[in-house]
Design an enzyme around this catalytic site. Structure first.
Site, PDB file in Angstrom:
ATOM      1  N   ASP A   1     -11.448  29.869 -25.262  1.00 29.76           N
ATOM      2  CA  ASP A   1     -10.996  30.594 -26.449  1.00 29.76           C
ATOM      3  C   ASP A   1     -10.249  31.846 -25.996  1.00 29.76           C
ATOM      4  O   ASP A   1     -10.791  32.668 -25.260  1.00 29.76           O
ATOM      5  CB  ASP A   1     -12.231  30.956 -27.291  1.00 29.76           C
ATOM      6  CG  ASP A   1     -11.850  31.562 -28.640  1.00 29.76           C
ATOM      7  OD1 ASP A   1     -10.646  31.773 -28.887  1.00 29.76           O
ATOM      8  OD2 ASP A   1     -12.771  31.833 -29.434  1.00 29.76           O
TER       9      ASP A   1
ATOM     10  N   ASP B   1      -5.481  28.683 -30.443  1.00 28.20           N
ATOM     11  CA  ASP B   1      -5.901  29.378 -29.219  1.00 28.20           C
ATOM     12  C   ASP B   1      -7.228  28.881 -28.652  1.00 28.20           C
ATOM     13  O   ASP B   1      -7.854  29.568 -27.862  1.00 28.20           O
ATOM     14  CB  ASP B   1      -5.958  30.893 -29.459  1.00 28.20           C
ATOM     15  CG  ASP B   1      -7.106  31.286 -30.376  1.00 28.20           C
ATOM     16  OD1 ASP B   1      -7.448  30.483 -31.265  1.00 28.20           O
ATOM     17  OD2 ASP B   1      -7.664  32.366 -30.192  1.00 28.20           O
ATOM     18  N   GLU B   2      -7.655  27.694 -29.071  1.00 33.86           N
ATOM     19  CA  GLU B   2      -8.917  27.155 -28.559  1.00 33.86           C
ATOM     20  C   GLU B   2      -8.752  25.702 -28.140  1.00 33.86           C
ATOM     21  O   GLU B   2      -8.072  24.949 -28.818  1.00 33.86           O
ATOM     22  CB  GLU B   2      -9.996  27.170 -29.656  1.00 33.86           C
ATOM     23  CG  GLU B   2     -10.358  28.521 -30.177  1.00 33.86           C
ATOM     24  CD  GLU B   2     -11.297  28.427 -31.371  1.00 33.86           C
ATOM     25  OE1 GLU B   2     -12.185  27.551 -31.376  1.00 33.86           O
ATOM     26  OE2 GLU B   2     -11.126  29.219 -32.298  1.00 33.86           O
TER      27      GLU B   2
HETATM   28 MG   LIG Z   1      -9.678  33.304 -30.113  1.00 33.15          MG
END
Ligand SMILES: [Mg+2]
Length: 406
Positions: free
Chosen positions: A9, A105-106
Protein backbone atom coordinates in the site's frame (compact mmCIF):
# COMPACT_ATOMS: atom_id res chain seq x y z
CA UNK A 1 2.26 -25.52 1.02
CA UNK A 2 1.52 -22.51 3.23
CA UNK A 3 1.01 -19.44 1.03
CA UNK A 4 2.94 -16.20 1.44
CA UNK A 5 0.80 -13.23 0.42
CA UNK A 6 1.94 -9.60 0.46
CA UNK A 7 -0.29 -6.56 0.39
CA UNK A 8 1.56 -3.41 -0.66
CA UNK A 9 0.00 0.00 0.00
CA UNK A 10 1.54 3.31 -1.05
CA UNK A 11 1.62 5.85 1.80
CA UNK A 12 -0.34 9.05 1.17
CA UNK A 13 -0.11 8.14 -2.49
CA UNK A 14 -1.59 11.18 -4.25
CA UNK A 15 0.31 13.61 -2.01
CA UNK A 16 3.53 11.58 -2.36
CA UNK A 17 3.31 11.76 -6.14
CA UNK A 18 2.64 15.52 -6.09
CA UNK A 19 5.63 16.08 -3.78
CA UNK A 20 7.80 13.89 -5.97
CA UNK A 21 6.85 15.90 -9.09
CA UNK A 22 7.10 19.24 -7.24
CA UNK A 23 9.83 18.89 -4.59
CA UNK A 24 9.16 22.44 -3.31
CA UNK A 25 5.91 21.06 -1.86
CA UNK A 26 7.77 18.70 0.45
CA UNK A 27 8.54 21.44 2.97
CA UNK A 28 5.07 23.02 3.20
CA UNK A 29 1.84 21.49 4.48
CA UNK A 30 -0.05 20.33 1.39
CA UNK A 31 -2.98 18.08 0.59
CA UNK A 32 -4.69 16.65 -2.47
CA UNK A 33 -8.44 17.14 -2.32
CA UNK A 34 -11.61 16.84 -4.35
CA UNK A 35 -12.63 20.15 -5.99
CA UNK A 36 -10.52 22.71 -4.02
CA UNK A 37 -13.16 25.37 -4.68
CA UNK A 38 -15.83 23.53 -2.76
CA UNK A 39 -15.58 23.86 1.00
CA UNK A 40 -17.18 20.44 1.22
CA UNK A 41 -14.52 18.76 -0.91
CA UNK A 42 -12.62 16.17 1.09
CA UNK A 43 -8.94 15.60 1.75
CA UNK A 44 -7.69 12.58 -0.20
CA UNK A 45 -4.05 12.56 0.89
CA UNK A 46 -1.66 14.82 2.78
CA UNK A 47 2.09 15.09 3.17
CA UNK A 48 4.03 14.79 6.45
CA UNK A 49 4.06 18.54 7.33
CA UNK A 50 0.26 18.59 6.92
CA UNK A 51 -0.03 15.51 9.10
CA UNK A 52 1.82 17.43 11.83
CA UNK A 53 -1.09 19.90 11.86
CA UNK A 54 -3.48 17.05 12.54
CA UNK A 55 -4.97 16.98 9.03
CA UNK A 56 -6.83 13.71 8.37
CA UNK A 57 -7.69 11.94 5.15
CA UNK A 58 -11.42 12.19 4.39
CA UNK A 59 -12.10 15.31 6.45
CA UNK A 60 -13.59 18.30 4.64
CA UNK A 61 -11.48 21.14 3.25
CA UNK A 62 -12.98 23.65 5.69
CA UNK A 63 -12.15 21.42 8.66
CA UNK A 64 -8.57 21.07 7.42
CA UNK A 65 -8.22 24.81 6.72
CA UNK A 66 -9.35 25.57 10.24
CA UNK A 67 -6.40 23.60 11.60
CA UNK A 68 -3.93 24.94 9.07
CA UNK A 69 -4.99 28.10 7.17
CA UNK A 70 -1.86 28.08 4.97
CA UNK A 71 -2.51 24.51 3.78
CA UNK A 72 -1.67 24.26 0.05
CA UNK A 73 -4.45 22.46 -1.81
CA UNK A 74 -4.24 20.77 -5.17
CA UNK A 75 -6.78 18.82 -7.23
CA UNK A 76 -5.98 15.18 -8.04
CA UNK A 77 -4.35 14.29 -11.37
CA UNK A 78 -5.38 10.72 -11.94
CA UNK A 79 -3.40 10.27 -15.15
CA UNK A 80 -0.14 10.99 -13.33
CA UNK A 81 -1.11 8.65 -10.52
CA UNK A 82 -1.93 5.85 -12.95
CA UNK A 83 1.42 6.31 -14.68
CA UNK A 84 3.35 6.01 -11.38
CA UNK A 85 1.17 3.12 -10.25
CA UNK A 86 2.05 1.20 -13.42
CA UNK A 87 5.77 1.70 -12.70
CA UNK A 88 5.32 0.46 -9.13
CA UNK A 89 3.43 -2.63 -10.25
CA UNK A 90 6.26 -3.33 -12.71
CA UNK A 91 8.64 -3.42 -9.74
CA UNK A 92 6.33 -5.89 -7.96
CA UNK A 93 6.37 -8.11 -11.05
CA UNK A 94 10.14 -8.53 -10.77
CA UNK A 95 9.42 -10.64 -7.70
CA UNK A 96 6.36 -12.62 -8.84
CA UNK A 97 4.04 -12.84 -11.81
CA UNK A 98 1.04 -13.03 -9.49
CA UNK A 99 0.27 -9.35 -8.88
CA UNK A 100 -3.32 -8.27 -8.38
CA UNK A 101 -3.94 -4.50 -8.22
CA UNK A 102 -6.75 -3.78 -5.76
CA UNK A 103 -6.96 -0.02 -6.13
CA UNK A 104 -4.81 2.64 -7.72
CA UNK A 105 -2.18 2.40 -4.96
CA UNK A 106 -2.64 -1.10 -3.53
CA UNK A 107 -1.73 -4.56 -4.83
CA UNK A 108 -1.66 -8.12 -3.56
CA UNK A 109 1.32 -10.32 -4.45
CA UNK A 110 1.49 -14.09 -4.08
CA UNK A 111 5.21 -14.73 -3.50
CA UNK A 112 4.90 -18.37 -2.39
CA UNK A 113 6.88 -19.56 -5.39
CA UNK A 114 9.44 -16.73 -5.13
CA UNK A 115 10.75 -17.59 -1.66
CA UNK A 116 13.44 -19.94 -2.98
CA UNK A 117 14.80 -17.08 -5.07
CA UNK A 118 14.31 -14.03 -2.85
CA UNK A 119 14.00 -15.28 0.75
CA UNK A 120 11.18 -15.09 3.31
CA UNK A 121 8.04 -12.99 2.99
CA UNK A 122 9.54 -10.38 5.31
CA UNK A 123 12.76 -10.23 3.29
CA UNK A 124 10.84 -9.78 0.04
CA UNK A 125 8.67 -7.10 1.66
CA UNK A 126 11.72 -5.17 2.91
CA UNK A 127 13.35 -5.36 -0.49
CA UNK A 128 10.22 -4.11 -2.21
CA UNK A 129 10.06 -1.13 0.16
CA UNK A 130 13.68 -0.30 -0.57
CA UNK A 131 13.31 -0.63 -4.32
CA UNK A 132 10.15 1.48 -4.56
CA UNK A 133 11.68 4.16 -2.30
CA UNK A 134 14.90 4.37 -4.33
CA UNK A 135 13.52 4.00 -7.84
CA UNK A 136 10.21 5.87 -7.55
CA UNK A 137 10.79 8.13 -4.55
CA UNK A 138 7.74 7.22 -2.51
CA UNK A 139 7.23 4.91 0.46
CA UNK A 140 5.01 1.85 0.79
CA UNK A 141 3.78 -0.25 3.71
CA UNK A 142 3.65 -4.01 3.33
CA UNK A 143 1.59 -6.64 5.12
CA UNK A 144 2.85 -10.23 4.96
CA UNK A 145 0.54 -13.12 5.81
CA UNK A 146 -0.84 -16.52 4.84
CA UNK A 147 -3.99 -15.03 3.31
CA UNK A 148 -5.14 -11.88 1.51
CA UNK A 149 -7.40 -10.52 4.24
CA UNK A 150 -4.68 -10.53 6.91
CA UNK A 151 -2.04 -9.24 4.48
CA UNK A 152 -4.31 -6.25 3.84
CA UNK A 153 -4.69 -5.64 7.59
CA UNK A 154 -0.90 -5.87 7.90
CA UNK A 155 -0.19 -3.08 5.41
CA UNK A 156 -2.50 -0.82 7.41
CA UNK A 157 -1.09 -1.82 10.78
CA UNK A 158 2.11 0.16 10.68
CA UNK A 159 2.98 3.03 8.31
CA UNK A 160 4.73 4.77 6.66
CA UNK A 161 7.47 2.63 5.19
CA UNK A 162 6.98 -0.48 7.36
CA UNK A 163 6.61 -4.24 7.12
CA UNK A 164 4.14 -6.12 9.35
CA UNK A 165 4.11 -9.92 9.42
CA UNK A 166 0.87 -11.59 10.53
CA UNK A 167 1.54 -15.30 10.95
CA UNK A 168 -0.50 -18.27 12.18
CA UNK A 169 1.32 -17.84 15.48
CA UNK A 170 0.72 -14.13 16.11
CA UNK A 171 -2.57 -13.32 14.36
CA UNK A 172 -4.64 -13.59 17.55
CA UNK A 173 -2.45 -10.95 19.22
CA UNK A 174 -2.29 -8.58 16.26
CA UNK A 175 -5.61 -8.98 14.47
CA UNK A 176 -8.14 -9.84 17.14
CA UNK A 177 -7.98 -6.58 19.15
CA UNK A 178 -8.71 -4.51 16.01
CA UNK A 179 -12.20 -3.02 15.49
CA UNK A 180 -14.38 -5.25 13.37
CA UNK A 181 -14.82 -2.66 10.59
CA UNK A 182 -11.10 -2.79 9.76
CA UNK A 183 -11.77 -6.22 8.27
CA UNK A 184 -12.01 -6.04 4.51
CA UNK A 185 -15.60 -6.44 3.28
CA UNK A 186 -17.10 -5.61 6.67
CA UNK A 187 -19.16 -2.62 5.56
CA UNK A 188 -20.74 0.05 7.67
CA UNK A 189 -24.09 -1.75 7.81
CA UNK A 190 -22.60 -5.06 8.89
CA UNK A 191 -20.52 -3.28 11.54
CA UNK A 192 -23.70 -1.64 12.86
CA UNK A 193 -25.51 -4.98 13.06
CA UNK A 194 -22.52 -6.54 14.78
CA UNK A 195 -22.28 -3.71 17.32
CA UNK A 196 -25.95 -4.37 18.10
CA UNK A 197 -25.10 -7.91 19.19
CA UNK A 198 -22.04 -6.86 21.18
CA UNK A 199 -19.43 -7.73 18.55
CA UNK A 200 -16.89 -4.89 18.42
CA UNK A 201 -13.49 -6.43 17.67
CA UNK A 202 -12.35 -9.02 15.14
CA UNK A 203 -11.68 -11.28 18.14
CA UNK A 204 -15.32 -10.95 19.23
CA UNK A 205 -16.34 -11.94 15.72
CA UNK A 206 -13.97 -14.93 15.66
CA UNK A 207 -15.49 -16.20 18.91
CA UNK A 208 -19.13 -16.12 17.71
CA UNK A 209 -21.01 -19.25 16.66
CA UNK A 210 -21.05 -19.16 12.84
CA UNK A 211 -24.76 -20.18 12.68
CA UNK A 212 -25.61 -17.21 14.89
CA UNK A 213 -23.75 -14.82 12.55
CA UNK A 214 -25.51 -16.31 9.52
CA UNK A 215 -28.88 -15.80 11.17
CA UNK A 216 -28.07 -12.07 11.62
CA UNK A 217 -26.06 -11.31 8.47
CA UNK A 218 -26.91 -14.08 6.02
CA UNK A 219 -24.11 -15.42 3.85
CA UNK A 220 -21.87 -12.47 4.74
CA UNK A 221 -21.95 -13.56 8.39
CA UNK A 222 -20.34 -16.90 7.59
CA UNK A 223 -17.76 -15.21 5.39
CA UNK A 224 -16.77 -12.65 8.03
CA UNK A 225 -16.49 -15.45 10.61
CA UNK A 226 -14.06 -17.29 8.36
CA UNK A 227 -12.00 -14.15 7.65
CA UNK A 228 -11.73 -13.36 11.37
CA UNK A 229 -10.36 -16.86 11.95
CA UNK A 230 -7.81 -16.69 9.15
CA UNK A 231 -9.76 -19.09 6.95
CA UNK A 232 -9.53 -17.17 3.69
CA UNK A 233 -8.23 -19.03 0.67
CA UNK A 234 -9.15 -16.57 -2.11
CA UNK A 235 -6.32 -16.75 -4.66
CA UNK A 236 -4.37 -13.70 -5.85
CA UNK A 237 -5.72 -13.10 -9.35
CA UNK A 238 -3.26 -12.70 -12.18
CA UNK A 239 -3.46 -8.94 -12.69
CA UNK A 240 -2.52 -9.07 -16.34
CA UNK A 241 -5.73 -10.85 -17.26
CA UNK A 242 -7.80 -8.21 -15.48
CA UNK A 243 -8.89 -5.33 -17.66
CA UNK A 244 -8.48 -1.99 -16.01
CA UNK A 245 -11.58 0.17 -16.33
CA UNK A 246 -10.43 3.76 -16.86
CA UNK A 247 -13.73 5.45 -17.41
CA UNK A 248 -17.44 4.77 -17.76
CA UNK A 249 -19.24 6.97 -20.23
CA UNK A 250 -21.98 7.33 -22.78
CA UNK A 251 -22.68 9.58 -25.73
CA UNK A 252 -25.61 10.33 -27.93
CA UNK A 253 -26.13 11.99 -31.29
CA UNK A 254 -29.58 13.49 -31.10
CA UNK A 255 -32.48 13.01 -33.48
CA UNK A 256 -32.57 16.79 -33.83
CA UNK A 257 -30.01 19.34 -32.63
CA UNK A 258 -30.46 20.35 -29.02
CA UNK A 259 -31.22 23.95 -28.41
CA UNK A 260 -32.05 25.72 -25.17
CA UNK A 261 -31.88 24.99 -21.49
CA UNK A 262 -34.75 22.52 -21.43
CA UNK A 263 -33.21 20.24 -24.09
CA UNK A 264 -29.80 20.38 -22.45
CA UNK A 265 -31.25 19.57 -19.05
CA UNK A 266 -33.09 16.53 -20.40
CA UNK A 267 -30.11 15.19 -22.31
CA UNK A 268 -27.66 15.59 -19.43
CA UNK A 269 -30.13 13.94 -17.04
CA UNK A 270 -30.55 10.96 -19.33
CA UNK A 271 -26.80 10.56 -19.91
CA UNK A 272 -26.05 10.86 -16.19
CA UNK A 273 -28.78 8.35 -15.46
CA UNK A 274 -27.35 5.72 -17.79
CA UNK A 275 -23.71 6.31 -16.81
CA UNK A 276 -24.42 6.21 -13.08
CA UNK A 277 -26.43 3.03 -13.37
CA UNK A 278 -23.52 1.34 -15.19
CA UNK A 279 -21.11 2.54 -12.50
CA UNK A 280 -23.33 1.14 -9.77
CA UNK A 281 -23.45 -2.20 -11.56
CA UNK A 282 -19.64 -2.28 -11.56
CA UNK A 283 -19.50 -1.10 -7.92
CA UNK A 284 -17.50 1.98 -8.85
CA UNK A 285 -17.64 5.68 -8.13
CA UNK A 286 -15.93 8.47 -10.06
CA UNK A 287 -13.96 11.51 -8.97
CA UNK A 288 -14.01 13.28 -12.32
CA UNK A 289 -16.93 14.11 -14.61
CA UNK A 290 -16.20 14.93 -18.23
CA UNK A 291 -18.52 16.17 -20.93
CA UNK A 292 -17.98 16.36 -24.69
CA UNK A 293 -19.99 18.60 -26.98
CA UNK A 294 -20.18 18.49 -30.77
CA UNK A 295 -21.91 21.24 -32.72
CA UNK A 296 -23.58 20.80 -36.15
CA UNK A 297 -20.26 21.73 -37.87
CA UNK A 298 -18.63 18.80 -36.05
CA UNK A 299 -16.47 20.98 -33.83
CA UNK A 300 -15.84 19.12 -30.63
CA UNK A 301 -14.86 20.35 -27.17
CA UNK A 302 -14.46 18.59 -23.85
CA UNK A 303 -14.51 19.94 -20.32
CA UNK A 304 -13.95 18.20 -17.03
CA UNK A 305 -14.48 18.79 -13.34
CA UNK A 306 -13.32 17.09 -10.16
CA UNK A 307 -16.15 16.38 -7.74
CA UNK A 308 -16.00 17.30 -4.07
CA UNK A 309 -16.30 13.58 -3.27
CA UNK A 310 -16.59 10.44 -5.41
CA UNK A 311 -20.07 9.57 -6.59
CA UNK A 312 -22.12 7.19 -8.73
CA UNK A 313 -25.35 9.06 -8.27
CA UNK A 314 -27.14 10.39 -11.34
CA UNK A 315 -28.11 13.51 -9.41
CA UNK A 316 -24.47 14.44 -8.69
CA UNK A 317 -23.17 13.54 -12.17
CA UNK A 318 -25.97 15.52 -13.83
CA UNK A 319 -25.33 18.57 -11.65
CA UNK A 320 -21.61 18.48 -12.55
CA UNK A 321 -22.43 18.01 -16.25
CA UNK A 322 -24.86 20.92 -16.30
CA UNK A 323 -22.38 23.15 -14.47
CA UNK A 324 -19.67 22.35 -17.02
CA UNK A 325 -22.06 23.12 -19.86
CA UNK A 326 -23.20 26.36 -18.27
CA UNK A 327 -19.57 27.49 -17.99
CA UNK A 328 -18.53 26.77 -21.58
CA UNK A 329 -21.61 26.79 -23.79
CA UNK A 330 -24.13 29.38 -24.84
CA UNK A 331 -27.40 27.53 -24.18
CA UNK A 332 -28.93 28.85 -27.39
CA UNK A 333 -26.19 27.35 -29.61
CA UNK A 334 -27.21 24.04 -31.21
CA UNK A 335 -25.67 20.76 -30.03
CA UNK A 336 -25.43 17.73 -32.29
CA UNK A 337 -23.82 15.26 -29.93
CA UNK A 338 -23.24 15.14 -26.21
CA UNK A 339 -21.18 12.76 -24.08
CA UNK A 340 -20.81 12.36 -20.36
CA UNK A 341 -18.30 10.14 -18.61
CA UNK A 342 -16.83 9.48 -15.19
CA UNK A 343 -13.14 8.79 -14.63
CA UNK A 344 -10.81 8.66 -11.67
CA UNK A 345 -12.75 5.54 -10.72
CA UNK A 346 -12.58 4.08 -7.24
CA UNK A 347 -14.30 1.05 -5.73
CA UNK A 348 -17.50 1.86 -3.79
CA UNK A 349 -15.85 1.24 -0.46
CA UNK A 350 -12.54 3.04 -1.06
CA UNK A 351 -11.62 5.90 1.29
CA UNK A 352 -13.76 8.88 0.44
CA UNK A 353 -16.20 6.57 -1.30
CA UNK A 354 -17.99 5.93 1.93
CA UNK A 355 -20.79 8.15 3.10
CA UNK A 356 -19.76 8.21 6.73
CA UNK A 357 -17.39 11.12 6.22
CA UNK A 358 -20.02 13.68 5.47
CA UNK A 359 -22.11 15.81 7.72
CA UNK A 360 -25.38 14.36 9.06
CA UNK A 361 -27.58 16.24 6.65
CA UNK A 362 -25.50 15.40 3.63
CA UNK A 363 -25.33 11.79 4.66
CA UNK A 364 -29.08 11.42 5.13
CA UNK A 365 -29.64 13.16 1.81
CA UNK A 366 -27.11 11.06 0.01
CA UNK A 367 -28.43 7.81 1.42
CA UNK A 368 -31.93 8.76 0.30
CA UNK A 369 -30.77 9.44 -3.28
CA UNK A 370 -28.77 6.21 -3.19
CA UNK A 371 -31.89 4.24 -2.20
CA UNK A 372 -34.00 5.81 -4.94
CA UNK A 373 -31.41 5.21 -7.66
CA UNK A 374 -30.69 1.64 -6.51
CA UNK A 375 -34.41 0.92 -6.55
CA UNK A 376 -34.56 2.21 -10.15
CA UNK A 377 -31.69 -0.14 -11.04
CA UNK A 378 -33.49 -3.17 -9.69
CA UNK A 379 -36.77 -2.29 -11.41
CA UNK A 380 -34.90 -1.96 -14.68
CA UNK A 381 -33.18 -5.29 -14.13
CA UNK A 382 -36.50 -7.01 -13.68
CA UNK A 383 -38.74 -5.21 -16.15
CA UNK A 384 -36.36 -3.78 -18.75
CA UNK A 385 -34.64 -0.47 -19.13
CA UNK A 386 -37.75 1.47 -20.15
CA UNK A 387 -39.70 0.55 -17.04
CA UNK A 388 -38.75 3.60 -15.02
CA UNK A 389 -37.22 6.96 -15.73
CA UNK A 390 -37.02 10.41 -14.25
CA UNK A 391 -40.20 12.44 -14.67
CA UNK A 392 -38.53 14.96 -16.96
CA UNK A 393 -37.67 12.30 -19.50
CA UNK A 394 -41.18 11.14 -20.27
CA UNK A 395 -41.49 13.39 -23.28
CA UNK A 396 -38.71 12.43 -25.66
CA UNK A 397 -38.43 13.93 -29.10
CA UNK A 398 -34.62 14.05 -29.18
CA UNK A 399 -33.94 10.33 -29.24
CA UNK A 400 -32.92 9.60 -25.65
CA UNK A 401 -34.52 6.15 -25.65
CA UNK A 402 -31.45 4.91 -27.52
CA UNK A 403 -29.37 5.32 -24.37
CA UNK A 404 -30.93 2.54 -22.38
CA UNK A 405 -30.23 -0.04 -25.02
CA UNK A 406 -26.49 0.52 -24.69
MG1 LIG B 1 -2.52 4.01 0.31
Amino acid sequence: MERTILHCDCNGFFASVECMLHPELRQVPMAVCGDPESRHGIILAKNEPAKAYGIHTAETIWQAKRKCPQLVLTAPRFQEYRRICRRINDIYRRFTDQVEPFSIDESWLDVTGSRVLFGSGRQIADRLRDTVRTEIGITISVGVSFNKIFAKLGSDYKKPDATTVISRRNYREIVWPLPVNTLLFCGKKAARTLAGIGVHTIGDLAGCRPEFLSSRLGKAGMQLYEYANGMDDIPVADGRTMREVKSVGNSLTFRRDLSGQEDIHQAVQALADSVSSRMRRRKLKCWVVQIGIKNPSFQYITRQKTLAFPSHQAKTLAAAGEKLLADCWNPGAPIRMLSLSGSGLVPNDAPGGQLCFFSEKNEADSERVERIETAMDSIRNRFGSHAVTFGGLLKDDIGLEGLHRK
